[in-house]
Every structure is written in structure tokens, then in C-alpha cells.
Design a protein around this motif. Structure first.
Motif, short mmCIF file in Angstrom:
data_model
loop_
_atom_site.label_atom_id
_atom_site.label_comp_id
_atom_site.label_asym_id
_atom_site.label_seq_id
_atom_site.Cartn_x
_atom_site.Cartn_y
_atom_site.Cartn_z
N ARG A 1 -0.64 -13.94 -4.23
CA ARG A 1 0.47 -14.72 -4.49
C ARG A 1 0.57 -15.94 -3.66
NH1 ARG A 1 4.04 -11.66 -7.82
NH2 ARG A 1 2.98 -9.71 -8.42
N LYS B 1 -4.75 -9.38 -9.99
CA LYS B 1 -3.84 -8.56 -8.95
C LYS B 1 -2.59 -8.84 -9.50
CE LYS B 1 -4.82 -9.43 -4.82
NZ LYS B 1 -4.98 -9.81 -3.31
N SER C 1 -0.19 -5.76 -11.46
CA SER C 1 1.23 -5.23 -10.77
C SER C 1 2.35 -5.08 -11.80
CB SER C 1 1.67 -6.16 -9.71
OG SER C 1 0.98 -5.97 -8.54
N ARG D 1 1.44 -2.14 -13.98
CA ARG D 1 1.91 -0.83 -13.02
C ARG D 1 3.46 -0.57 -13.34
NH1 ARG D 1 -2.10 -1.82 -9.20
NH2 ARG D 1 -3.95 -0.37 -9.48
N HIS E 1 9.16 5.96 -4.18
CA HIS E 1 7.90 6.26 -4.11
C HIS E 1 7.26 7.59 -4.43
CE1 HIS E 1 6.38 2.83 -1.54
NE2 HIS E 1 7.47 2.76 -1.26
N VAL F 1 6.01 8.38 -8.11
CA VAL F 1 4.93 7.60 -8.54
C VAL F 1 3.54 7.88 -8.07
CG1 VAL F 1 4.22 5.28 -8.95
CG2 VAL F 1 6.57 5.90 -9.16
N PRO F 2 2.84 8.36 -8.96
CA PRO F 2 1.33 8.67 -8.64
C PRO F 2 0.44 7.34 -8.65
CG PRO F 2 1.78 9.20 -10.88
CD PRO F 2 2.85 8.56 -10.39
N ARG F 3 -0.69 7.51 -8.25
CA ARG F 3 -1.82 6.36 -8.51
C ARG F 3 -1.75 6.10 -9.82
NH1 ARG F 3 -3.87 2.83 -5.76
NH2 ARG F 3 -2.71 4.08 -4.20
N ILE F 4 -1.63 4.81 -10.09
CA ILE F 4 -1.51 4.31 -11.52
C ILE F 4 -2.85 3.60 -11.76
CG2 ILE F 4 -0.45 3.02 -13.24
CD1 ILE F 4 2.10 3.65 -12.08
N HIS G 1 -2.66 -6.38 -0.98
CA HIS G 1 -2.56 -5.22 -1.85
C HIS G 1 -1.28 -5.36 -2.83
CE1 HIS G 1 -5.77 -2.63 -0.12
NE2 HIS G 1 -4.95 -3.20 1.40
N ASP G 2 -0.91 -6.64 -2.83
CA ASP G 2 0.41 -6.93 -3.77
C ASP G 2 1.40 -5.77 -3.64
OD1 ASP G 2 0.77 -9.18 -5.49
OD2 ASP G 2 0.58 -8.04 -7.28
N PHE H 1 4.30 -6.16 -3.52
CA PHE H 1 5.60 -6.40 -4.03
C PHE H 1 5.42 -7.41 -5.29
CE2 PHE H 1 3.57 -9.30 -0.79
CZ PHE H 1 3.90 -10.52 -1.60
N GLN I 1 11.08 -2.71 2.88
CA GLN I 1 10.01 -2.00 2.95
C GLN I 1 9.10 -2.27 4.24
OE1 GLN I 1 8.79 0.03 0.28
NE2 GLN I 1 10.12 -0.59 -1.40
N ILE I 2 8.94 -3.42 4.63
CA ILE I 2 7.86 -3.84 5.68
C ILE I 2 8.67 -3.14 7.13
CG2 ILE I 2 7.04 -5.53 7.38
CD1 ILE I 2 6.36 -7.19 4.45
N TYR J 1 4.89 0.34 -5.86
CA TYR J 1 4.67 1.55 -5.19
C TYR J 1 3.27 1.52 -4.90
CZ TYR J 1 9.65 2.79 -5.86
OH TYR J 1 10.94 2.66 -5.97
N ASN J 2 2.42 1.35 -5.74
CA ASN J 2 0.81 1.55 -5.34
C ASN J 2 0.42 0.82 -4.27
OD1 ASN J 2 -0.68 3.01 -8.45
ND2 ASN J 2 0.86 3.60 -7.20
N ILE K 1 2.20 -0.93 -2.32
CA ILE K 1 3.03 -0.60 -0.99
C ILE K 1 2.09 0.49 0.06
CG2 ILE K 1 5.10 0.28 0.28
CD1 ILE K 1 6.45 -1.08 -2.12
N VAL K 2 1.96 1.65 -0.81
CA VAL K 2 1.22 2.63 -0.32
C VAL K 2 -0.19 2.33 0.23
CG1 VAL K 2 0.03 4.87 -0.74
CG2 VAL K 2 2.27 4.61 -1.41
N ASP K 3 -0.88 1.51 -0.53
CA ASP K 3 -2.22 0.95 0.05
C ASP K 3 -2.17 0.13 1.26
OD1 ASP K 3 -3.43 2.35 -2.09
OD2 ASP K 3 -3.74 0.27 -3.33
N ARG L 1 -1.40 2.34 3.90
CA ARG L 1 -2.27 3.48 4.53
C ARG L 1 -3.45 2.32 5.37
NH1 ARG L 1 -5.72 3.45 0.50
NH2 ARG L 1 -4.18 4.72 -0.91
#
Lengths: 756, 163
Positions: A42, A652, A656, A659, A696, A699-702, B89-90, B92, B101-102, B150-151, B153-155, B158
Motif C-alpha cells: 500500500r 494484496k 484483504s 477476507r 483474532h 478468525v481462522p486462516r482464510i 503482509h497487509d 491492516f 496492534q503494533i 487478522y490473517n 497481522i498473525v503472519d 509470526r
């Protein structure tokens, strides 16, 4: 207060201050690689991860004052006394404004999309603060202005209001029988028929006839609505978290009776919208009023409760879906009706039954929507208005029919996939729903599913797999754009579009880069400012395609004006060789007459196109739920979705968006509901502690993917990704819960006490 | 009015505030540091998360006067690999929850490193839980993202947490 910030120099925050002019110091020798389709970061990411991105309540002004609101506590009534003495006596209070002394504002125009799309900005017909009448529980009845936010909030709670209570009803269940058929409008079909669906249903060898309910929802964008308003003589500058800059500007001009050109609206960043920031709500107008009364720059940042009191949410609904089929699964009858209330003082009817027109090739179809008015705040659009909750009922009903027939739910859908738009036979511009189901089933491992409910238990977890179709129409809105290219190869795109997180600035930079043959990094985009060429509102998943259409036209115009480059020469090099510093092209007129002509031309062309083609995004959801056999707690544990959304500009940001829609859909399925006391019309859970959006852990992996096949009838083949993601999600979850537990739940949200 | 001395992002700041002023409002409205966000003002959303002496707190539930003499880190003072990871990982969309979050993730990684368990940690004795996706989700659940990033953010978390 920190350094003064002149309202005249706010182009920068909405600009993506990319490395233009630094990395592109020289004219590129090689043609730039295509930017469209790449998963670029972005352009506003650096501002957002460092806290530099400024939202509506974050622009400093010298001498800033703070506004807070007193909200009515009766459903319907008349103010008989309002005591402001205690509030006024608090040190630091500058003014307490009530209907007794507020300057008159012009009444809001009645929403009428035929006369003017802009009239749709009117969220409510109530002349709040210019009337003693109270029309909803939560209507602002006083504005307090103070030197600091704490004093303003305290004083607003110190205003004592006495009401004469008038007869009212905010009880949807009690009033449902008074609903009347909704009229068709230029933007939606509230009813439609093909053949005789009722007779076909009665004659069908296999059928289901089901009632579904969905509750009120609120958008709950993380940024509560906020406004900073500054008057300079008769000129008004407003920083507002809006997804409709142009409408807000004209609405402010109307209310305060000033020329549109004297109002400037700035919204470089908006902290989420989802439809909740499309219309003009009281907080914005009353902040501008407070600034006018006090002669000070005034800021109001609504509390979370204030958002619930003064900004509408999604309509609740009662729906009937009845489907008749032959024993082989071929649909003979499809009936979808809905009843949904609005506020008596305004509201947006959602196109709840529209999915019945487009999804399944039944021989006979009937759909119809009914509405009624309640003494509540106006309802308003929320992500995929209509399709979101309508697809829940439709997709759950199709699944129930599949079980009546003993057919796999995917197979039933494939057998009824139409070759043209079911209600009227109009050709599809693009529809690859079958491919979406095929890819999704394979990615998810659907063939391994056992048909029987309660057949996939693992330990104490009841495991269920569900599927549903997604659908959202493709729309376009008019957009004015200017493009400039200079001899150093730098491009500037200007358009007052919106950045609420969709990635619009990034996507338009990519499109401009390819159209002009410059690197992505050499493009700067300015947006979020009514001083720029008029942009489209952010709604209907239409913004990217709408801006792209005008941007591509502007780029073509620009290149034509520059001339024909020699072999291997870029347009920037041609400018340099011919001694020109830059060239600029404009699409769309900013004059009053020019705008109207442009709007009429656009609408005529658009309606012609819409009559010719059925344009839409679609997709297939597959999900797994696990239900605790003892407690009934349901968790979504896996998600695969495949979409047909035409061309994807940025992998990307599109992922998002899709999702994000699914996440909001999971909330709709399992936890979200705005609870309204039917006796008083008061919202009982106006907070993020009591209105449960997904966190969080929910929400699973989507796994989202798309077919990436451009729609030949849309600009660049773009269909739009903002809303299709949420459609079908609650249906898929409900179907998976049935598969897990054997229970059919038809009333959202699907909470554990209903499963036990 | 009470005089409060804070160290914010390494710089000494003095402010005079009424005792009821939250740390969040002190940062945003008295010090002009608007990177820290207000989403609910009641500890339900996590948008206001800052680090106080390295520990994550909801600054909306903290009174400025309680933090006299403490070191506060806000997003404006963060220079951390998480920022690049969120971008990559986008993690946001609209960006409004991102500072929280950060900051929350920085505090969470420190908690994990110190051996603090979470509600999904099965082994409570030993060297601490492996930071699985489920652990990250559980430990980050105080920070809402309505855009649903959320995905990502988790990525991002991690990747920065490492193996």
C-alpha cells in the motif's frame, strides 16, 4: 495545542508522498513492467504503521474547542423544558446550544435519487436542534462546547431535559403486520415475477418453505465518527470521517445556506466505514453549527455510544424463502420475500430479495420486499446491503432443499446454475460461479465430506462442513479525474475519492502507471479532498472501477495531447524532446451545469449498459465449524473461498478486502446483533463490549483466491471486491452448523443457546 | 490541576492535567501525539494500546496522573521490524487499529519471551509455549480490527517472532 495547521494546505495528508521525484530522477530507458496485477505494498503503509496518518479528529488548530452531545432518552416526544444552567456553570463551558437558541438551518431535502443522487446523503428528515420534537431514542437535543473534551462530555451529561412523551412504536415484531410493499426505485427492484411461482411451489414434488430472521447490525468502524469544523467568515472547512465527500459538501452547503464552493471537506484517511459513513449524520452537522455559533474551530469525536445513538445501522429482517424442485433437483419455484423496518424519519431499504433474481435458474420466480416505519433512528446501508442478509436466507434454504433431496449441496447448485439472468433472461456479462465451486471444492477437500449430519465427530468436537454461494452486483459511479505527466516521467493523478482501507490510492497508482508507461513509484495520487476533481462515493464496491474508467480516459486524452512518440520513446521523453515541462488532461466538468450534464450522460450510458448486461461478482464459500458437544460453543476453524471478481488490480489489497468481508460475515453469523428495547427503542448494547465483533481468536486462516478473468464489459475488467466477500458467509456457517449438529438454525446470530 | 511528568518516547514531557484525564487524552489532546487511537474509550478495542515501561496497556483505562515518572512508548516512538512486516503482509486496511496492534504485538512478544502463558497454553511448566498461530491469536485478541486484517497481522507477528 501544537503548531497551527492552515486548512488551506491540506493536500499533503491525502497525497501518497511516494518516492516520486527521488527514485524516478531520470527518464526510464526501459518500459516499466506492468503494475496492474502485482501485489504491491500500500502506498499509505508508511503513514499507517508509524502513526503519521491523520484521521478527522487529529488535525490541530489553534484555539480549538470541543463539542459533545446530549441524546434524547425518550422514543417519541416533545421537549417541554431543557435546563442548561448546571452545564453552563461548569468552568470551561463556552456554549450550550439547544432548540431554543440554535440558529435555523435549512431543512434537509427529502431523499430522491431521481431528482438528485446527492439528496440521498440526507440520513434523516428530522431538523435536529431546530425542533422540540424527538423522533428517536438517542436524537441529539443539545450541543455543549467547551475548552477541553472532558468538560464537554461532563457538561453534556449535565443538561436536564423534560419531555412530553408521545405515542410510539419501536417494536418490529408487533408492527410487522403493518408492513407495506416497497416501491421499485432506479437503484433497486423491490419486487419481480417470472411465471407463477406460488402454483409451481404447490405442485412441486419436493419443497421447503422457511422463515428466517436477521437482527439489526452496526458497522462499528474502529474510528468513531468525528468532525473538526472551522468557519472563516462564510467559508467552512470540515475534516470528517466520511465515505462521501461530495455528498457531504453539498449537504453542508444546503443546511447552512452557503455556496457549495465555499465548503471544503477533507477526509484523507477514514478509519473504516462499511456504509456507516456514507450518509450525513447529526454529529457532523451539529459540529459545524457549534463552530458557527461560537466562532471557534470545534471538534466532536463521538463516543462509541454516541455512534450507536446517532448513526444508523443495518435493517433487521424477517424473510421467507420457499423453493420447489423436481426430484432430480431442478428448481421449479423460487419465492423470496422480506419485511424490514426503517425509521419513520428516514432509512435505506436494503435489496434483501435481489439474490432471488440472479442466483438460481428456477422456472418460476417471485420476490417482493415489504417495509414499515418505526420510531427509531434511520437505518442505513451496511456492507452488501441486502445481498448480505438476503444471501443468508437463500443459501441456507438451498442447503435445506439439498438435504430434502438427498443431494450434495454443491451438486444442487451446479444443476441450477443459469445460463442467463434468471428473472429476465438478460445475458451475464461474466459469470464463472461453476468454476468457483469447482476450484473451491477441490481446494477445501469437499469430496471427502460425509453427507450425513453429525457424522464427522472428533473427540468432543462436532465437525461440520458447509458451503454457500456469494453474489454482489457490479456498479459504477461518475468520477472526475485530472492526470498530469511531466518531462521527468512523474505522473500526478487527482480525484476526490476515498481511502478507508480498500487500497484505492494504491490501485489507481498501478492503473495510471501502466496507462502512461511509467513506473508505479513515479505516480502520485491526491485524494480525500473536495478541492480535487469530484470523485465517486465509496459504496457499492464501485469506487475502483469508477475511478479507473475516468482515469483511463484521462490517460488516453493526455497521451493524444502529447503526440506520437518515436520508436522506443516514452511520452515523458517526447515531452522533454519537444521542450514541454508537462501536459495535463481533465475528464469531467466541475461547473454546476457541466456536472449535471456529465451526470445525465453518465446515467444514460450506465442504464443502457445495465439493461444490456447483468454484471456482478460471485463466488463460492467453503467452511468448517467445530461445535463443542457439551457447551454448544461454535468456532469457525477453516475457510476457503474462490471468487469471480474480474481483473484483480492488486493481489494484496484485494485479498484483504475479500477476507475482511468474510470476517465481518463470520461476526454476522455467530455473534453480531444490535439489541433494541422494543418498548423504548433504546439500543441496549451500544458498546464494543456488548456488541461482539470478531476478534483474532474467532478468525481462522482464510484461503481466498480468484479466477482473475477480466469482465469484458467493465473498465479494465474490474468488477469490485469490497462487498462480495461478506455475501453467503452466514449461510455457509449455518449450513456447516447443521452438518455438525443436525440442527437447523434460521435466526441470526447463531449463538450457542440456540444450538444446545 | 496536577503536574505530571512523563517520559514519552525517550523525551521528558511535563503536563498539567485534571486528575480525570486519561493517559490517552493526555497523549492525543495535550501532547498532540495522535498516533495512539481512540476506538471505544473503555478498554474493549485495544486501539489505544501503548507501552508503559515496556508493558502493553490500554491508555484509555489509565489516568495520566498514575503514570507520573513512567516511560511511555507510543507508535510515534516505535522503530521495529513489525512495521515492515505489517506492510508486507497487509496487516491492516484502514489503519486505525494499526498503532495499537503494533504496540500490543511488541508487548505480547516480550510477555511470551518472559514465559507468560496464555489461555490456550497447555503446558504451564517448562520453557514456555511455542508461539503458534493459535497462541498469537489468543494473545492478540484484545486488539480489534473491524476491517478483518487478522490473517495478515498473525503472519506479520509470526514472521517477526521467528522460529
Amino acid at each position: 495545542m501544537s503548531s497551527p495547521h492552515s486548512p488551506g494546505t491540506h493536500a499533503e495528508p491525502g497525497t501518497h508522498p511516494g518516492p516520486a521525484g527521488t527514485r524516478s530522477a531520470g527518464v526510464p530507458a526501459e518500459p516499466a513492467p506492468a503494475a496492474v496485477g502485482r501485489a504491491v505494498d500500500r502506498v499509505d503503509a508508511p503513514a499507517k504503521v508509524t502513526g503519521r496518518a491523520r484521521y478527522a479528529a487529529e488535525f490541530p488548530y489553534e484555539d480549538l474547542a470541543w463539542a459533545a452531545f446530549t441524546y434524547a432518552t425518550v422514543t417519541r416526544g416533545r421537549i417541554t423544558a431543557i435546563d442548561t444552567a448546571a452545564a453552563s456553570a461548569l468552568p470551561g463551558v463556552i456554549a450550550v446550544i439547544t432548540h431554543l437558541d440554535a440558529p435555523r438551518m435549512k431543512p434537509s431535502p427529502k431523499p430522491n435519487p431521481i431528482r438528485s443522487m446527492e439528496s440521498m446523503a440526507t440520513a434523516t428528515s428530522v431538523d435536529y436542534l431546530n425542533t422540540p420534537e424527538v423522533h428517536w431514542n438517542g436524537q441529539p437535543v443539545a450541543v455543549v462546547v467547551a475548552e477541553d473534551p472532558e468538560t464537554a462530555a461532563h457538561a453534556a451529561e449535565s443538561v436536564a431535559v423534560t419531555y412530553e412523551v408521545l405515542p410510539h412504536s419501536a417494536d418490529f415484531a408487533a408492527e410487522e403486520r403493518h408492513a407495506v410493499p416497497q416501491r421499485n426505485s432506479v437503484i433497486q427492484h423491490a419486487s419481480g415475477t417470472k411465471g407463477d411461482a406460488d402454483a409451481a411451489l404447490a405442485a412441486a414434488p419436493v419443497s421447503v418453505d422457511l422463515r428466517f430472521t436477521t437482527p439489526r447490525h452496526h458497522h462499528n468502524a474502529l474510528e468513531p465518527h468525528a468532525t473538526t469544523a472551522v468557519w472563516d467568515g462564510g467559508r467552512l472547512t470540515v475534516h470528517d470521517g466520511t465515505q462521501n465527500i461530495h455528498w457531504l459538501r453539498s449537504q453542508l452547503a444546503t443546511k447552512f445556506d452557503v455556496p457549495v464552493g465555499d465548503v471544503r471537506v477533507l477526509a484523507p484517511f477514514v478509519g473504516g466505514g462499511f456504509g456507516g459513513k456514507s450518509m450525513v449524520w447529526p454529529g457532523t452537522i451539529l459540529t459545524a453549527l457549534a463552530a458557527r455559533v461560537t466562532g471557534r474551530p470545534v471538534r466532536a469525536a463521538l463516543t462509541r455510544e454516541g455512534v450507536y445513538r446517532s448513526v444508523g445501522g443495518r435493517q433487521p429482517s424477517v424473510q421467507r424463502v420457499a423453493i420447489g424442485a423436481e426430484r432430480d433437483g431442478g428448481l421449479t419455484a423460487l419465492i423470496h420475500t422480506s419485511t424490514a423496518p426503517m425509521g419513520k424519519v428516514g432509512g435505506a431499504p436494503e435489496q434483501i430479495t435481489s439474490v432471488a433474481r440472479h442466483m438460481y435458474g428456477a422456472e418460476h420466480i417471485r420476490h417482493r420486499q415489504y417495509t414499515l416505519g418505526l420510531d427509531t433512528l434511520s437505518t442505513t446501508n451496511m456492507r452488501a446491503p441486502g445481498e448480505s442478509i438476503g444471501s443468508f436466507a437463500m443459501e441456507a434454504a438451498v442447503d435445506e432443499l439439498a438435504y430434502e433431496l438427498g443431494l450434495d449441496p454443491v451438486e444442487l447448485r451446479l444443476r441450477n446454475e443459469p445460463s442467463s439472468n434468471p428473472i429476465d433472461g438478460k445475458p451475464f456479462a461474466h459469470r464463472q460461479l461453476t468454476e468457483c465451486f469447482a476450484n473451491g471444492a477441490s481446494l477445501f477437500g469437499w469430496p471427502a465430506r460425509s453427507f450425513e449430519p453429525r457424522s464427522m465427530r472428533e473427540g468432543s468436537s462436532l465437525v461440520g462442513w458447509g458451503t454457500a454461494a456469494a453474489y454482489h452486483p457490479a456498479w459504477q459511479l461518475p468520477a472526475n479525474v485530472t492526470v498530469r505527466l511531466d518531462a521527468r516521467g512523474r505522473a500526478l493523478v487527482r480525484c476526490a475519492f476515498h481511502e478507508m482501507g480498500m487500497g484505492t490510492a494504491t490501485a489507481q497508482s498501478q492503473i495510471a502507471a501502466d496507462a502512461l508507461g511509467v513506473p508505479f513509484e513515479a505516480v502520485t495520487v491526491e485524494y480525500g479532498d473536495s478541492g480535487l476533481p469530484t470523485g465517486p462515493g465509496a459504496g457499492g464496491s464501485a469506487q475502483t472501477a469508477s475511478v479507473a474508467s475516468s482515469l483511463l480516459e484521462a490517460c488516453e486524452k493526455l497521451k493524444k495531447s502529447i503526440g506520437t512518440p518515436r520508436e522506443g520513446e516514452s511520452y515523458a521523453q517526447l515531452l522533454a524532446r519537444t521542450g514541454r515541462d508537462h501536459a495535463e488532461a481533465v475528464v469531467g466538468s466541475e461547473t454546476r451545469v457541466g456536472k449535471r450534464v456529465g451526470q445525465v450522460r453518465f446515467t444514460a450510458k450506465y442504464l443502457r449498459e445495465q439493461r444490456r448486461w447483468m454484471k456482478a461478482a460471485c463466488g463460492a464459500h467453503f467452511c468448517e465449524v467445530r461445535v463443542d458437544a457439551d457447551t454448544g460453543e461454535a468456532r469457525v476453524t477453516r475457510w476457503v473461498a474462490v471468487f469471480d471478481v474480474g481483473r484483480v488490480v492488486n493481489a494484496k489489497t484485494a485479498a484483504s478486502q475479500l477476507r475482511g468481508g468474510i470476517v465481518m460475515g463470520i461476526g454476522q453469523a455467530l455473534t453480531e446483533q444490535t439489541l433494541l428495547d422494543p418498548r423504548t427503542g433504546r439500543i441496549m448494547n451500544p458498546s464494543l463490549s456488548e456488541y461482539h465483533v470478531p476478534v483474532h481468536a474467532d478468525v481462522p486462516r482464510i484461503d481466498v483466491s480468484w479466477l482473475d478473468d477480466p469482465d469484458p464489459t467493465m473498465p479494465l475488467g474490474i468488477v469490485g471486491v469490497g462487498e462480495v466477500g461478506i455475501t453467503g458467509v452466514a449461510g455457509a456457517v449455518a449450513n456447516a452448523l447443521h452438518h455438525a449438529t443436525g440442527r437447523r438454525l434460521r435466526d441470526l446470530p447463531l449463538t450457542l443457546e440456540k444450538l444446545l | 490541576m496536577v503536574e505530571v511528568r512523563l517520559r514519552v518516547n525517550g523525551t521528558a514531557r511535563e503536563i498539567d492535567v485534571e486528575p480525570q484525564v486519561s493517559l490517552l487524552d493526555a497523549l492525543r489532546e495535550r501532547l498532540g501525539m495522535t498516533g495512539t487511537k481512540k476506538g471505544c474509550d473503555q478498554g474493549a478495542c485495544g486501539a489505544c494500546t501503548v507501552l508503559a515501561d515496556g508493558e502493553r496497556i490500554c491508555s484509555c483505562l489509565a489516568l495520566a496522573v498514575q503514570y507520573d515518572g513512567r516511560e511511555i512508548t507510543t507508535i510515534e516512538g516505535v522503530d521495529h521490524p513489525l512495521q515492515a512486516a505489517f506492510t508486507e503482509h497487509d496487516g491492516f486496511q484502514c489503519g486505525y487499529c494499526t498503532p495499537g496492534q503494533i504496540c500490543s504485538a511488541i508487548g505480547m512478544l516480550a510477555e511470551h519471551k518472559a514465559g507468560a502463558p496464555s489461555a490456550v497454553t497447555e503446558e504451564l511448566d517448562g520453557d514456555g509455549a511455542e508461539l503458534t498461530d493459535d497462541e498469537i491469536r489468543e494473545r492478540m485478541s484484545g486488539n480489534l480490527c473491524r476491517c478483518g486484517a487478522y490473517n495478515g497481522i498473525v503472519d506479520a507477528v509470526r514472521e517477526v517472532a521467528g522460529p
